[in-house]
Design a protein around this motif. Structure first.
Motif, mmCIF file in Angstrom:
data_model
loop_
_atom_site.group_PDB
_atom_site.id
_atom_site.type_symbol
_atom_site.label_atom_id
_atom_site.label_comp_id
_atom_site.label_asym_id
_atom_site.label_seq_id
_atom_site.Cartn_x
_atom_site.Cartn_y
_atom_site.Cartn_z
ATOM 1 N N MET A 216 0.836 -1.211 0.000
ATOM 2 C CA MET A 216 0.000 0.000 0.000
ATOM 3 C C MET A 216 0.871 1.262 0.000
ATOM 4 O O MET A 216 0.602 2.228 -0.715
ATOM 5 C CB MET A 216 -0.903 0.016 1.241
ATOM 6 N N LYS A 217 1.930 1.222 0.816
ATOM 7 C CA LYS A 217 2.817 2.381 0.925
ATOM 8 C C LYS A 217 3.581 2.604 -0.369
ATOM 9 O O LYS A 217 3.740 3.739 -0.827
ATOM 10 C CB LYS A 217 3.786 2.165 2.091
ATOM 11 N N LYS A 218 4.048 1.511 -0.993
ATOM 12 C CA LYS A 218 4.834 1.609 -2.222
ATOM 13 C C LYS A 218 4.044 2.279 -3.339
ATOM 14 O O LYS A 218 4.573 3.141 -4.060
ATOM 15 C CB LYS A 218 5.272 0.214 -2.660
ATOM 16 N N TYR A 219 2.770 1.887 -3.493
ATOM 17 C CA TYR A 219 1.956 2.423 -4.584
ATOM 18 C C TYR A 219 1.030 3.562 -4.143
ATOM 19 O O TYR A 219 0.233 4.055 -4.934
ATOM 20 C CB TYR A 219 1.141 1.296 -5.219
ATOM 21 N N LYS A 220 1.141 3.926 -2.858
ATOM 22 C CA LYS A 220 0.354 5.036 -2.301
ATOM 23 C C LYS A 220 -1.138 4.846 -2.556
ATOM 24 O O LYS A 220 -1.816 5.719 -3.093
ATOM 25 C CB LYS A 220 0.842 6.367 -2.895
ATOM 26 N N ILE A 221 -1.618 3.682 -2.180
ATOM 27 C CA ILE A 221 -3.035 3.362 -2.362
ATOM 28 C C ILE A 221 -3.593 2.767 -1.076
ATOM 29 O O ILE A 221 -2.856 2.416 -0.155
ATOM 30 C CB ILE A 221 -3.252 2.341 -3.506
ATOM 31 N N GLU A 222 -4.929 2.676 -1.031
ATOM 32 C CA GLU A 222 -5.608 2.019 0.075
ATOM 33 C C GLU A 222 -6.075 0.650 -0.401
ATOM 34 O O GLU A 222 -6.227 0.406 -1.601
ATOM 35 C CB GLU A 222 -6.814 2.851 0.534
ATOM 36 N N GLY A 223 -6.332 -0.230 0.550
ATOM 37 C CA GLY A 223 -6.739 -1.578 0.204
ATOM 38 C C GLY A 223 -7.962 -1.630 -0.688
ATOM 39 O O GLY A 223 -8.058 -2.467 -1.589
ATOM 40 N N GLN B 146 -8.726 0.135 -3.051
ATOM 41 C CA GLN B 146 -8.412 0.478 -4.432
ATOM 42 C C GLN B 146 -7.869 -0.712 -5.221
ATOM 43 O O GLN B 146 -7.743 -0.643 -6.442
ATOM 44 C CB GLN B 146 -7.393 1.626 -4.475
ATOM 45 N N LEU B 147 -7.548 -1.798 -4.537
ATOM 46 C CA LEU B 147 -7.053 -2.990 -5.222
ATOM 47 C C LEU B 147 -8.212 -3.734 -5.903
ATOM 48 O O LEU B 147 -9.358 -3.656 -5.449
ATOM 49 C CB LEU B 147 -6.389 -3.943 -4.221
ATOM 50 N N PRO B 148 -7.924 -4.456 -6.985
ATOM 51 C CA PRO B 148 -8.953 -5.314 -7.593
ATOM 52 C C PRO B 148 -9.497 -6.265 -6.533
ATOM 53 O O PRO B 148 -8.768 -6.701 -5.638
ATOM 54 C CB PRO B 148 -8.187 -6.070 -8.689
ATOM 55 N N ARG B 149 -10.781 -6.582 -6.629
ATOM 56 C CA ARG B 149 -11.439 -7.364 -5.582
ATOM 57 C C ARG B 149 -11.613 -8.827 -5.951
ATOM 58 O O ARG B 149 -11.718 -9.186 -7.117
ATOM 59 C CB ARG B 149 -12.807 -6.756 -5.266
ATOM 60 N N GLN C 94 -7.524 -10.349 3.304
ATOM 61 C CA GLN C 94 -6.239 -10.845 2.816
ATOM 62 C C GLN C 94 -5.975 -10.330 1.404
ATOM 63 O O GLN C 94 -6.902 -10.143 0.617
ATOM 64 C CB GLN C 94 -6.211 -12.369 2.822
ATOM 65 N N VAL C 95 -4.712 -10.096 1.113
ATOM 66 C CA VAL C 95 -4.302 -9.658 -0.220
ATOM 67 C C VAL C 95 -3.469 -10.777 -0.840
ATOM 68 O O VAL C 95 -2.561 -11.313 -0.200
ATOM 69 C CB VAL C 95 -3.481 -8.357 -0.167
ATOM 70 N N VAL C 96 -3.815 -11.119 -2.077
ATOM 71 C CA VAL C 96 -3.133 -12.209 -2.767
ATOM 72 C C VAL C 96 -2.363 -11.659 -3.964
ATOM 73 O O VAL C 96 -2.891 -10.861 -4.739
ATOM 74 C CB VAL C 96 -4.136 -13.273 -3.256
ATOM 75 N N LYS C 97 -1.123 -12.083 -4.081
ATOM 76 C CA LYS C 97 -0.299 -11.707 -5.232
ATOM 77 C C LYS C 97 -0.339 -12.847 -6.243
ATOM 78 O O LYS C 97 -0.078 -13.996 -5.907
ATOM 79 C CB LYS C 97 1.146 -11.474 -4.783
ATOM 80 N N PHE C 98 -0.715 -12.524 -7.488
ATOM 81 C CA PHE C 98 -0.760 -13.506 -8.562
ATOM 82 C C PHE C 98 0.366 -13.221 -9.544
ATOM 83 O O PHE C 98 0.555 -12.078 -9.960
ATOM 84 C CB PHE C 98 -2.099 -13.452 -9.305
ATOM 85 N N THR C 99 1.092 -14.251 -9.927
ATOM 86 C CA THR C 99 2.164 -14.115 -10.905
ATOM 87 C C THR C 99 1.853 -15.003 -12.096
ATOM 88 O O THR C 99 1.734 -16.217 -11.958
ATOM 89 C CB THR C 99 3.527 -14.511 -10.313
ATOM 90 N N TYR D 169 -2.515 -7.994 -7.984
ATOM 91 C CA TYR D 169 -2.906 -8.184 -6.588
ATOM 92 C C TYR D 169 -4.421 -8.119 -6.475
ATOM 93 O O TYR D 169 -5.077 -7.346 -7.186
ATOM 94 C CB TYR D 169 -2.280 -7.114 -5.696
ATOM 95 N N ARG D 170 -4.978 -8.919 -5.566
ATOM 96 C CA ARG D 170 -6.416 -8.890 -5.304
ATOM 97 C C ARG D 170 -6.671 -8.956 -3.809
ATOM 98 O O ARG D 170 -5.999 -9.683 -3.084
ATOM 99 C CB ARG D 170 -7.122 -10.050 -6.020
ATOM 100 N N ARG D 171 -7.660 -8.181 -3.390
ATOM 101 C CA ARG D 171 -8.045 -8.130 -1.972
ATOM 102 C C ARG D 171 -9.336 -8.910 -1.793
ATOM 103 O O ARG D 171 -10.303 -8.712 -2.541
ATOM 104 C CB ARG D 171 -8.230 -6.679 -1.526
ATOM 105 N N VAL D 172 -9.341 -9.794 -0.821
ATOM 106 C CA VAL D 172 -10.521 -10.632 -0.580
ATOM 107 C C VAL D 172 -11.553 -9.851 0.223
ATOM 108 O O VAL D 172 -11.237 -9.251 1.260
ATOM 109 C CB VAL D 172 -10.128 -11.912 0.183
ATOM 110 N N LEU D 173 -12.795 -9.838 -0.269
ATOM 111 C CA LEU D 173 -13.893 -9.154 0.402
ATOM 112 C C LEU D 173 -14.928 -10.152 0.897
ATOM 113 O O LEU D 173 -15.101 -11.199 0.272
ATOM 114 C CB LEU D 173 -14.576 -8.172 -0.552
#
Length: 213
Positions: free
Chosen positions: A163-170, A172-175, A192-197, A209-213
């Motif tokens: 969040m700090k690196k990209y200056k965003i809030e959770g 704002q991430l794809p859900r 939880q936030v998941v990183k997909f490669t 990245y995706r945030r679980v809602l």
């Protein structure tokens, strides 16, 4: 299962695989197609929300328990420039040879409008066929079925650093909904936030990245 550069992973049976009494094959295609759609959505292509939220039951109702590869094809426009389109084609289980690639190229209409082509393989593509692909006048990416990306659940510290690196809030991430088949399959929880490669057969990587809602 990742791209050709990352080895393979197996999909084990779960309650989702046999949902509605369906086959493992249809479950694999469901995962594969949905992953492609999520990836293209993250890349800026206009993916209908109905496609992104389609459930396994709905997928089987639409495409059947034994999927026809032609029906799985996708052609989606770039949101910023709708005249540019990405074509996604699933190829069969037989070894892919030059003749098959030439035949595929001949089937493609409006080649000048294509921004790129994604081939989903279920078998080996020989050296001559790969050389034929390089002749295409647009970018071609090669993935292997089921195209399941490598995933990593971030710790709270890693999430805050992101969040700090990209200056965003959770928010704002794809859900990703907690009820999503992928989230349920891996037991992901809200927040939880998941990183997909994603790794393609041309040694390119895409991280989302995706945030679980």
């Amino acid at each position: 299962m990742g791209g050709s550069g990352g080895g393979g992973e197996c999909i084990t049976r779960s309650s989702h695989v046999m949902e509605g009494g369906g086959s493992l094959e249809s479950y694999r295609y469901f995962l594969s197609r949905r992953t492609v759609l999520q990836m293209l959505n993250d890349r800026g292509y206009a993916v209908p929300n109905s496609e992104l939220t389609r459930s396994l039951t709905e997928f089987r109702f639409t495409f059947g328990d034994k999927c026809d590869l032609e029906s799985l094809r996708l052609c989606l426009p770039l949101r910023s420039n709708p005249s540019k389109k990405m074509l996604v084609v699933y190829l069969g289980t037989e070894e892919i040879r030059t003749q098959a690639i030439r035949g595929l190229y001949g089937q493609i209409l409006n080649k000048e409008a294509l921004h790129g082509l994604i081939l989903i393989l279920q078998s080996n593509m020989n050296t001559f066929a790969r050389k034929e692909v390089l002749k295409f006048p647009f970018k071609v990416e090669i993935f292997y079925h089921i195209l399941q990306p490598k995933h990593e659940v971030l710790s709270a510290g890693e999430r805050d650093k992101l969040m700090k690196k990209y200056k965003i809030e959770g928010k704002q991430l794809p859900r990703m909904l907690e009820t999503d088949a992928f989230a349920q399959y891996y037991g992901l929880q809200k927040g939880q936030v998941v990183k997909f490669t994603y790794c393609s057969g041309i040694a390119e990587f895409l991280e989302t990245y995706r945030r679980v809602l």
